[in-house]
Design an enzyme around this catalytic site. Structure first.
Site, mmCIF file in Angstrom:
data_model
loop_
_atom_site.group_PDB
_atom_site.id
_atom_site.type_symbol
_atom_site.label_atom_id
_atom_site.label_comp_id
_atom_site.label_asym_id
_atom_site.label_seq_id
_atom_site.Cartn_x
_atom_site.Cartn_y
_atom_site.Cartn_z
ATOM 1 N N TYR A 103 0.842 -1.191 0.000
ATOM 2 C CA TYR A 103 0.000 0.000 0.000
ATOM 3 C C TYR A 103 0.882 1.247 0.000
ATOM 4 C CZ TYR A 103 -3.982 -3.001 0.990
ATOM 5 O OH TYR A 103 -4.951 -3.964 0.901
ATOM 6 N N ASN A 127 -12.466 0.062 -5.400
ATOM 7 C CA ASN A 127 -12.255 -0.372 -6.772
ATOM 8 C C ASN A 127 -13.497 -1.131 -7.247
ATOM 9 O OD1 ASN A 127 -11.380 -1.566 -9.176
ATOM 10 N ND2 ASN A 127 -10.073 -3.047 -8.142
ATOM 11 N N CYS A 135 -6.420 -5.042 -7.708
ATOM 12 C CA CYS A 135 -6.219 -4.614 -6.329
ATOM 13 C C CYS A 135 -5.772 -5.782 -5.444
ATOM 14 C CB CYS A 135 -7.468 -3.945 -5.777
ATOM 15 S SG CYS A 135 -8.952 -4.938 -5.825
ATOM 16 N N HIS A 136 -5.985 -7.007 -5.926
ATOM 17 C CA HIS A 136 -5.542 -8.172 -5.159
ATOM 18 C C HIS A 136 -4.012 -8.251 -5.084
ATOM 19 C CE1 HIS A 136 -5.957 -9.543 -9.370
ATOM 20 N NE2 HIS A 136 -4.907 -10.306 -9.111
ATOM 21 N N GLU A 162 -1.633 -16.436 -10.013
ATOM 22 C CA GLU A 162 -0.623 -15.627 -10.706
ATOM 23 C C GLU A 162 0.809 -15.997 -10.294
ATOM 24 O OE1 GLU A 162 -1.429 -11.458 -10.431
ATOM 25 O OE2 GLU A 162 -3.486 -11.682 -11.148
#
Length: 168
Positions: A103, A127, A135-136, A162
Site C-alpha cells: 500500500y 475499486n 487490487c488483489h 498468478e
C-alpha cells in the site's frame, strides 16, 4: 443503457455491469463484483440482461482463470470515482501480473506517502472492477495479505493463480 451479465468463475458467479459506449457497439465495463463482496453491485430495475454484450469480457476472464491471460483488454466506463481514486486505480492497473506491491508503494506512486497510505487503502477498497483491476496484488509492507472486498481467501487464490504468493 445499463446492461449486466453473470459469468461463472472459480471464485463464484461474477456480476458484470456495463454501459453502451455512445456511437459504437462497445460496452464499457463499470463494475465486476464477486458474490458476497463488500459494496458489490446489485442488479437494478431497468437494467438489461445482455450476456452477449459481455462475451469478450467473459472469454478474457475464462482465459485468465485458466492461466492463459496475464492482461485484460477491456474498455472501462469513464467518470467513476474521484480524481484521487482514479489515480490510485491507474497505479493498480500498472502492477504487473504475478507481482505484488505494498500500500505504501502505491501511495508513493500517486504522491500520497505518509498519512496518505490510509486514503490509498480506502481508494483501493472502492475499486469497482475486482479481478480485472488488480487490487488483489496490493499487500501489506510486511508481506501479509490485507483487506480485499471479495475476502482474503479469494485474494489468496488470485495471487496463487498468478504465482505471486512465492514472491512475497
Amino acid at each position: 443503457m445499463t446492461m449486466y451479465a453473470t459469468v461463472d468463475s472459480p471464485l463464484g458467479e461474477l456480476l458484470l455491469v456495463g454501459e453502451e459506449v455512445p456511437g459504437t457497439a462497445d460496452i464499457a465495463l463499470a463494475s465486476l463484483s464477486l458474490p458476497g463482496q463488500k459494496g458489490a453491485a446489485v442488479v437494478q430495475e431497468g437494467w438489461v440482461h445482455a450476456p452477449s454484450a459481455f462475451a469478450g469480457a467473459a472469454a478474457q476472464l475464462r482465459e485468465y482463470f485458466e492461466g492463459r491471460r496475464t492482461r485484460f483488454e477491456l474498455v472501462y466506463a469513464e467518470g467513476r470515482g474521484t480524481e484521487f481514486q482514479r489515480r490510485v486505480w491507474a497505479a493498480l492497473d500498472a502492477v504487473p501480473y504475478g507481482e505484488t506491491v505494498s500500500y505504501g508503494q502505491i501511495a508513493g506512486r500517486v504522491g500520497a506517502s505518509g498519512a496518505g497510505v490510509r486514503a490509498v487503502g480506502t481508494a483501493i477498497g472502492r475499486n469497482p472492477l475486482l479481478v480485472v483491476r488488480p487490487c488483489h496484488r496490493v499487500i501489506g509492507a510486511d508481506g501479509a495479505l490485507r483487506g480485499y472486498a471479495g475476502g482474503l481467501e479469494r485474494k489468496e487464490r488470485l495471487l496463487g493463480l498468478e504465482g505471486a504468493l512465492a514472491a512475497r
